[in-house]
Write a protein that holds these residues in place. Sequence first.
Motif, mmCIF file in Angstrom:
data_model
loop_
_atom_site.group_PDB
_atom_site.id
_atom_site.type_symbol
_atom_site.label_atom_id
_atom_site.label_comp_id
_atom_site.label_asym_id
_atom_site.label_seq_id
_atom_site.Cartn_x
_atom_site.Cartn_y
_atom_site.Cartn_z
ATOM 1 N N GLY A 351 0.805 -1.212 0.000
ATOM 2 C CA GLY A 351 0.000 0.000 0.000
ATOM 3 C C GLY A 351 0.843 1.269 0.000
ATOM 4 O O GLY A 351 0.445 2.295 -0.564
ATOM 5 N N ALA A 352 2.016 1.208 0.620
ATOM 6 C CA ALA A 352 2.887 2.384 0.693
ATOM 7 C C ALA A 352 3.606 2.655 -0.616
ATOM 8 O O ALA A 352 4.221 3.714 -0.784
ATOM 9 C CB ALA A 352 3.910 2.196 1.813
ATOM 10 N N GLY A 353 3.546 1.721 -1.554
ATOM 11 C CA GLY A 353 4.273 1.890 -2.806
ATOM 12 C C GLY A 353 5.702 1.415 -2.736
ATOM 13 O O GLY A 353 6.562 1.863 -3.509
ATOM 14 N N GLY A 354 5.984 0.490 -1.817
ATOM 15 C CA GLY A 354 7.344 -0.004 -1.649
ATOM 16 C C GLY A 354 7.877 -0.729 -2.863
ATOM 17 O O GLY A 354 9.064 -0.595 -3.207
ATOM 18 N N ILE A 355 7.021 -1.488 -3.547
ATOM 19 C CA ILE A 355 7.463 -2.221 -4.737
ATOM 20 C C ILE A 355 7.836 -1.250 -5.850
ATOM 21 O O ILE A 355 8.853 -1.437 -6.540
ATOM 22 C CB ILE A 355 6.363 -3.189 -5.200
ATOM 23 C CG1 ILE A 355 6.089 -4.246 -4.126
ATOM 24 C CG2 ILE A 355 6.762 -3.863 -6.504
ATOM 25 C CD1 ILE A 355 7.258 -5.131 -3.809
ATOM 26 N N ASP A 356 7.032 -0.206 -6.034
ATOM 27 C CA ASP A 356 7.344 0.782 -7.066
ATOM 28 C C ASP A 356 8.668 1.483 -6.771
ATOM 29 O O ASP A 356 9.466 1.747 -7.685
ATOM 30 C CB ASP A 356 6.220 1.819 -7.151
ATOM 31 C CG ASP A 356 4.911 1.217 -7.622
ATOM 32 O OD1 ASP A 356 4.967 0.191 -8.329
ATOM 33 O OD2 ASP A 356 3.851 1.760 -7.283
#
Length: 462
Positions: A351-356
Amino acid sequence: MLNYIWLGLVLLAVAIGGWNSQLKEVTNGALDGAKTAVTIAIGLWGVMALWLGLMRLAERAGLVQRIAYGLRPLMLRLFPEVPADHPAMGSMLMNMAANMLGLGNAATPLGLRAMRDLDSLNPRPTVASNAMCTFLAINTSSVQLIPATAIAILASAGSARPTVIVGTAFFATLCAATVAVLSAKFFERLSLFRPRRERNEDRDQPLQDSNAKEGTSRRDVLTEEPSDKFAFDDDSLGQPPLSRPAPWGMVALVLLVVFFLMLFSRMVMPEVFRLPLPTDAALQNPFSRMVNALSILAIPFLLTFFPVYAAARGIKVYDEFVEGAKESFNVILRIIPFLVTMLVAIGMFKGAGGIDLLTKLLSPILTPLHFPTDLLPLALMRPLSGSATLALLTDIVHRLGPDSIISLTAATIYGSTETTFYVAAVYFGSVGIKQTRHAIPAGLLADLTGVIASVIICRAVL
């Protein structure tokens, strides 16, 4: 290991989410992860009861021990700490076979049963044994005969050759499985991954001696269980002292085997029986039809063969099946807290955008190495979430085309890697393991090998 990974995911999720003004998504990810964990556990309950009941019949009839004995040389090399005639050997073999055939609904319950059997030999509660770590590493990299889900995604998108990834996925998983076993065996020798309680002990001191000071070990407890469960007679097969199968049982088993062989032949060679060839593009060659037939017939065969075999040996099949199914309740209750904990952290990080963010950071490094940047999010997500990886695979296939080299490589990666953290949370959680030692590094190394091998193999043959 899981302590540091979990804490790192949570802290990174909050930090990244706060920086990107996505704390609301972080909260939603945590709540969705908790809901998903309970949904998965409840959905697994019924399947777990079915397979534990079936395994109870196979064990009481002595069939599991016979299966394990047949592959004793290989299994003893992989799991030297496990006695050759222990039920864990049969449970692990059946789990591996189910994974190879893509029978996920059977593989997980069988794997949980195998982990519980291995735990009965574990002298240190809450600390993963070498056998447990090796078994989990193999589960995260099991050889895949046919990646059915990935093929279905390609076929539904209109691919002209969806089954081309059968060979690439097979060799990629073969590389991953080899690395998984070798790394598990190598890591278990390192002092870094030795159980904390024995790091300061003499390396040459037997494990049993260190446990003798603390009292009776779990292995001793195992040998004190009722003799009709683990006692063996003096014959070379090490089989429980059961009566020989009744004559009617032998006849029934032969007829059952012949019946399923006939069904198998019809599915693999329909032209011999003057039946039309399947219209599915994924089943146009004999090898694909053979694997598909095994996948379809395996569970019905086991559901009939085990009860008939047990009944032929004088086992009260209904009573024993119910006793085995009862065990699923306690297993599921133990899994839920571990599963919730891991999926909450993963949901927050997603949800935090860690993968991006990881994709952006690693792209400059991987681009000179000719690693396709379109595959990076999928490769990073695969150890964390199966459903999210499937969504990424679908997006790649529809965005770049089902027959592009990137799409076929992505499908190969999906079919040759596993959700390592999910598998670790479920399998270790079912027996209360908290110190996972080298299981996670070995599993992640196998995943990395699967990704690299997929890219290299697909470039070479596609």
